[in-house]
Write a protein that holds these residues in place. Sequence first.
Motif, PDB file in Angstrom:
ATOM      1  N   ALA A 187      49.680  25.979  32.794  1.00 57.30           N
ATOM      2  CA  ALA A 187      49.413  26.786  33.985  1.00 57.30           C
ATOM      3  C   ALA A 187      47.955  26.575  34.377  1.00 57.30           C
ATOM      4  CB  ALA A 187      49.674  28.260  33.711  1.00 57.30           C
ATOM      5  N   ILE A 188      47.732  26.213  35.623  1.00 55.38           N
ATOM      6  CA  ILE A 188      46.382  26.106  36.169  1.00 55.38           C
ATOM      7  C   ILE A 188      46.118  27.370  36.970  1.00 55.38           C
ATOM      8  CG2 ILE A 188      44.844  24.857  37.721  1.00 55.38           C
ATOM      9  CD1 ILE A 188      46.411  22.321  37.073  1.00 55.38           C
ATOM     10  N   ILE A 189      45.093  28.109  36.597  1.00 53.53           N
ATOM     11  CA  ILE A 189      44.746  29.345  37.286  1.00 53.53           C
ATOM     12  C   ILE A 189      43.505  29.091  38.142  1.00 53.53           C
ATOM     13  CG2 ILE A 189      44.278  31.801  37.044  1.00 53.53           C
ATOM     14  CD1 ILE A 189      46.928  30.912  35.744  1.00 53.53           C
ATOM     15  N   LEU A 190      43.662  29.219  39.443  1.00 52.79           N
ATOM     16  CA  LEU A 190      42.524  29.078  40.355  1.00 52.79           C
ATOM     17  C   LEU A 190      41.832  30.436  40.447  1.00 52.79           C
ATOM     18  CD1 LEU A 190      44.285  27.042  43.200  1.00 52.79           C
ATOM     19  CD2 LEU A 190      43.193  26.181  41.098  1.00 52.79           C
ATOM     20  N   VAL A 191      40.767  30.588  39.669  1.00 49.61           N
ATOM     21  CA  VAL A 191      40.035  31.862  39.627  1.00 49.61           C
ATOM     22  C   VAL A 191      39.032  31.849  40.779  1.00 49.61           C
ATOM     23  CG1 VAL A 191      38.560  33.383  38.268  1.00 49.61           C
ATOM     24  CG2 VAL A 191      40.337  32.014  37.134  1.00 49.61           C
ATOM     25  N   ARG A 193      37.045  34.192  41.823  1.00 51.39           N
ATOM     26  CA  ARG A 193      35.993  35.213  41.673  1.00 51.39           C
ATOM     27  C   ARG A 193      34.821  34.599  40.906  1.00 51.39           C
ATOM     28  NH1 ARG A 193      37.850  40.457  43.507  1.00 51.39           N
ATOM     29  NH2 ARG A 193      35.735  41.020  42.906  1.00 51.39           N
ATOM     30  N   PRO A 194      33.722  34.282  41.596  1.00 47.55           N
ATOM     31  CA  PRO A 194      32.605  33.580  40.945  1.00 47.55           C
ATOM     32  C   PRO A 194      31.861  34.416  39.917  1.00 47.55           C
ATOM     33  CG  PRO A 194      32.049  34.163  43.200  1.00 47.55           C
ATOM     34  CD  PRO A 194      33.506  34.456  43.037  1.00 47.55           C
ATOM     35  N   GLU A 195      32.066  35.761  39.917  1.00 47.64           N
ATOM     36  CA  GLU A 195      31.370  36.598  38.943  1.00 47.64           C
ATOM     37  C   GLU A 195      32.090  36.676  37.605  1.00 47.64           C
ATOM     38  OE1 GLU A 195      33.877  39.715  41.244  1.00 47.64           O
ATOM     39  OE2 GLU A 195      33.265  37.609  41.398  1.00 47.64           O
ATOM     40  N   ALA A 196      33.324  36.186  37.527  1.00 45.74           N
ATOM     41  CA  ALA A 196      34.130  36.321  36.305  1.00 45.74           C
ATOM     42  C   ALA A 196      33.592  35.438  35.180  1.00 45.74           C
ATOM     43  CB  ALA A 196      35.577  35.967  36.592  1.00 45.74           C
ATOM     44  N   GLU A 197      33.786  35.901  33.960  1.00 46.32           N
ATOM     45  CA  GLU A 197      33.356  35.146  32.780  1.00 46.32           C
ATOM     46  C   GLU A 197      34.515  34.765  31.873  1.00 46.32           C
ATOM     47  OE1 GLU A 197      30.283  37.362  30.844  1.00 46.32           O
ATOM     48  OE2 GLU A 197      29.011  37.437  32.634  1.00 46.32           O
ATOM     49  N   CYS A 198      35.689  35.363  32.090  1.00 45.67           N
ATOM     50  CA  CYS A 198      36.883  34.987  31.341  1.00 45.67           C
ATOM     51  C   CYS A 198      38.106  35.390  32.143  1.00 45.67           C
ATOM     52  CB  CYS A 198      36.908  35.608  29.945  1.00 45.67           C
ATOM     53  SG  CYS A 198      37.100  37.421  29.929  1.00 45.67           S
ATOM     54  N   PHE A 199      39.269  34.886  31.730  1.00 45.39           N
ATOM     55  CA  PHE A 199      40.517  35.177  32.430  1.00 45.39           C
ATOM     56  C   PHE A 199      41.575  35.673  31.454  1.00 45.39           C
ATOM     57  CE2 PHE A 199      44.854  33.880  33.324  1.00 45.39           C
ATOM     58  CZ  PHE A 199      45.075  34.531  34.532  1.00 45.39           C
ATOM     59  N   THR A 200      42.426  36.600  31.920  1.00 44.06           N
ATOM     60  CA  THR A 200      43.547  37.070  31.111  1.00 44.06           C
ATOM     61  C   THR A 200      44.684  37.530  32.015  1.00 44.06           C
ATOM     62  OG1 THR A 200      44.139  38.441  29.213  1.00 44.06           O
ATOM     63  CG2 THR A 200      42.837  39.492  30.949  1.00 44.06           C
ATOM     64  N   ALA A 201      45.817  37.837  31.393  1.00 42.83           N
ATOM     65  CA  ALA A 201      46.949  38.405  32.129  1.00 42.83           C
ATOM     66  C   ALA A 201      46.748  39.910  32.266  1.00 42.83           C
ATOM     67  CB  ALA A 201      48.255  38.108  31.403  1.00 42.83           C
ATOM     68  N   LEU A 226      40.302  27.782  36.111  1.00 40.37           N
ATOM     69  CA  LEU A 226      39.226  27.052  36.771  1.00 40.37           C
ATOM     70  C   LEU A 226      38.601  27.948  37.830  1.00 40.37           C
ATOM     71  CD1 LEU A 226      40.919  23.565  37.315  1.00 40.37           C
ATOM     72  CD2 LEU A 226      39.596  24.364  35.347  1.00 40.37           C
ATOM     73  N   GLN A 227      37.281  28.027  37.804  1.00 38.38           N
ATOM     74  CA  GLN A 227      36.564  28.979  38.662  1.00 38.38           C
ATOM     75  C   GLN A 227      36.001  28.298  39.904  1.00 38.38           C
ATOM     76  OE1 GLN A 227      32.894  30.661  37.014  1.00 38.38           O
ATOM     77  NE2 GLN A 227      33.608  32.678  37.657  1.00 38.38           N
ATOM     78  N   PHE A 228      36.190  28.983  41.045  1.00 37.97           N
ATOM     79  CA  PHE A 228      35.728  28.461  42.327  1.00 37.97           C
ATOM     80  C   PHE A 228      35.002  29.556  43.104  1.00 37.97           C
ATOM     81  CE2 PHE A 228      39.415  26.086  41.054  1.00 37.97           C
ATOM     82  CZ  PHE A 228      39.115  24.774  41.377  1.00 37.97           C
ATOM     83  N   SER A 229      34.120  29.125  43.982  1.00 34.60           N
ATOM     84  CA  SER A 229      33.459  30.051  44.911  1.00 34.60           C
ATOM     85  C   SER A 229      33.759  29.602  46.335  1.00 34.60           C
ATOM     86  CB  SER A 229      31.941  30.066  44.684  1.00 34.60           C
ATOM     87  OG  SER A 229      31.379  28.792  44.986  1.00 34.60           O
ATOM     88  N   LEU A 238      33.192  25.552  40.142  1.00 33.97           N
ATOM     89  CA  LEU A 238      32.105  26.039  39.300  1.00 33.97           C
ATOM     90  C   LEU A 238      32.265  25.598  37.847  1.00 33.97           C
ATOM     91  CD1 LEU A 238      31.681  29.671  40.716  1.00 33.97           C
ATOM     92  CD2 LEU A 238      30.572  27.546  41.441  1.00 33.97           C
ATOM     93  N   SER A 239      33.379  25.974  37.207  1.00 29.27           N
ATOM     94  CA  SER A 239      33.529  25.644  35.789  1.00 29.27           C
ATOM     95  C   SER A 239      34.928  26.006  35.321  1.00 29.27           C
ATOM     96  CB  SER A 239      32.502  26.418  34.941  1.00 29.27           C
ATOM     97  OG  SER A 239      32.785  27.813  34.980  1.00 29.27           O
TER      98      SER A 239
END
Length: 249
Positions: A187-191, A193-201, A226-229, A238-239
């Motif tokens: 699963a590729i998660i397009l995050v 939110r540029p302020e986030a530091e981790c992802f979860t369900a 994967l984090q985007f702004s 971003l990362s």
Amino acid sequence: MTRRSQFQTRTEVLNIHTDTEGTFIERPNRFLAIVEIDNNGTKTQEKVHVHDPGRLLDILYPGNRVLLRKASNPNRKTGWDMIAGISGDNWILINSAFHRQISEWVLENGIIEELSDNDSILPEQKYGDSRLDYLLLKDGQSTWIEVKGCTLAEGSVASFPDAPTTRGKRHLEELIKARSEGHDAAAIILVLRPEAECFTANGIIDPAFARTFEEALKAGVKVFPLQFSFEDGNIRYLSQLPLCDKVLY
């Protein structure tokens, strides 16, 4: 065939044109918003198409600022498309129509090393009872991919979903099935939110999805947040974020 490339953070991925800024008034249903626009000193309330099934409660609330694009079809009932909303100091993309282009960029440029150098990238392939976003073929091995967009964050924690999703749960179940039948799955998660530091369900919003998410990880389904702004009209990569220590319940 793709070749893995090294991208610096803040790499521009996609330009998304917007025409005006407005003030969110209300959301009569999940596909429709009413937004106030100032047109040369004359304020009008316009119907705006919302291309995101999530609740977006921390972005679409009365008085918040949003970015709009004029609809390409002048005869459409909604004359505008919702593109982004402000959260803190950040514009957040809230239009899932762009997820395909973003995820294609990710795969074609080898952003995720484990999903790079493919012989073929096939979009919209049927597996089981679902149509998953991508099938990757590499050296005779199949990898099934589902893409989700994440627009919800509380503090440094980004989470999905922000509304109950039986469809999202079914997609995870198909990825688990793919693993049981000898395929790779991710699963590729397009995050977004540029302020986030981790992802979860998010099991607070959808416990059934969260439990299936945990089952998927145990089954060997890989998750790549994967984090985007969205800055100055550009989506920027971003990362890759880590998974948070635990699922939200």
